[in-house]
Design a protein around this motif. Structure first.
Motif, short mmCIF file in Angstrom:
data_model
loop_
_atom_site.label_atom_id
_atom_site.label_comp_id
_atom_site.label_asym_id
_atom_site.label_seq_id
_atom_site.Cartn_x
_atom_site.Cartn_y
_atom_site.Cartn_z
N PHE A 126 0.84 -1.20 0.00
CA PHE A 126 0.00 0.00 0.00
C PHE A 126 0.87 1.24 0.00
CE2 PHE A 126 0.69 -0.58 4.57
CZ PHE A 126 0.95 0.72 5.00
N ALA A 127 0.30 2.33 -0.50
CA ALA A 127 0.97 3.64 -0.52
C ALA A 127 -0.01 4.68 -0.03
CB ALA A 127 1.43 3.98 -1.94
N THR A 128 0.50 5.64 0.72
CA THR A 128 -0.32 6.75 1.20
C THR A 128 0.51 8.01 1.20
OG1 THR A 128 -1.75 7.50 3.02
CG2 THR A 128 0.26 6.34 3.62
N GLY A 129 -0.15 9.16 1.11
CA GLY A 129 0.58 10.42 1.04
C GLY A 129 -0.25 11.57 1.55
N LEU A 130 0.45 12.63 1.97
CA LEU A 130 -0.17 13.87 2.42
C LEU A 130 0.61 15.01 1.79
CD1 LEU A 130 -2.19 15.38 4.24
CD2 LEU A 130 -0.45 15.32 6.04
N MET A 131 -0.08 15.94 1.10
CA MET A 131 0.55 17.04 0.40
C MET A 131 -0.05 18.37 0.85
SD MET A 131 -0.35 14.25 -1.55
CE MET A 131 0.38 12.99 -2.58
N LEU A 132 0.81 19.36 1.04
CA LEU A 132 0.40 20.73 1.32
C LEU A 132 0.93 21.59 0.18
CD1 LEU A 132 1.21 21.00 5.14
CD2 LEU A 132 -1.01 20.55 4.08
N GLY A 133 0.05 22.35 -0.49
CA GLY A 133 0.50 23.06 -1.68
C GLY A 133 -0.13 24.43 -1.85
N ALA A 134 0.34 25.11 -2.89
CA ALA A 134 -0.16 26.43 -3.26
C ALA A 134 -0.32 26.49 -4.77
CB ALA A 134 0.79 27.53 -2.78
#
Length: 245
Positions: free
Chosen positions: A98-106
């Protein structure tokens, strides 16, 4: 005729107004644009409620900041390789994980965004394909588990091939670092080995706006690997949800 002229003159005389005339309001601006009054509780269509200027009420970015948070989950696939940096010899066939991710962007441009991403990828070896795999200081290997934690800075590009539609194409890539840890189970003792390397990744997919300005859904194919040291080509298929502030 003379009487009508006298009455009209008296009505126009500010010093002696006609008794039936209505004095102008002190708040009246003679240069103001005439605007239809809206129904109570509603906003005038096509106009700004305060300024009376034309506004694009259909612009999804008009009331949103450029910042967003994105999170996702999916499947992780690792190419069959040996792991000499971890003291493992022989090809190690990893089963899907499994793969998981969290991104904060503009979103600083209509089609370009920058984001910081953290994630986790997990895979383990096929239990029925351990023959021929050995590890330093171990007489028998019964399981191998691989954890990868990337921290990346990404540029994201999106296009709108079907102008005005809710579907966009998304592509991008980035660089950063990756922390890998391998748990080797066996005898006489279990072993844990780890490393931190510079890494890169690329991704592409489809983005769908379901009709809510601050919500987007992506389906992406992603490739991740280190630039030097132990090469572990890792691929994932991830579905993500983006929420704009």
């Amino acid at each position: 005729m003379g009487l009508f002229t006298a009455v009209a003159a008296r009505a126009d005389d500010p010093a002696n107004p006609h008794p039936l005339s209505k004095p102008p309001s002190l708040l009246t601006d003679p240069n103001a644009e005439l605007v239809d009054q809206p129904i109570a509780g509603t906003k005038p269509e096509g106009k700004d409620a305060e300024s009376g200027k034309l506004s694009n009420l259909g612009d999804e970015d008009s009331t949103l900041t450029p910042f967003y948070v994105r999170t996702g989950v999916g499947l992780s696939f690792v190419t069959t390789v040996d792991y000499p940096d971890f003291g493992i010899s022989g090809d190690v066939p990893m089963q899907p994980g499994f793969a998981t991710g969290l991104m904060l962007g503009a979103q600083f441009h209509e089609n370009i965004a920058f984001e910081i991403e953290g994630g986790l990828l997990y895979n383990s070896v096929y239990q029925n394909q351990l023959d021929g795999i050995s590890a330093t200081d171990m007489t028998q290997v019964t399981n191998i588990q691989l954890f990868q934690v990337p921290l990346m800075g990404n540029f994201v590009f999106r296009t709108d091939p079907l102008a005005g539609s809710k579907i966009r194409l998304v592509a991008g890539g980035g660089m950063g670092g990756i922390f890998r840890q391998v748990f080797i189970t066996g005898s006489p003792n279990d072993v844990t080995r780890s490393q931190t390397l510079t890494a890169f990744q690329g991704f592409g997919g489809v983005q769908i706006n379901p009709g809510v300005p601050d919500l987007m859904v992506d389906v992406q194919f992603r490739y991740l690997n280190s630039i030097a040291g132990q090469s572990v080509p890792s691929m994932s298929i991830m579905g993500t949800v983006t929420i704009r502030f």
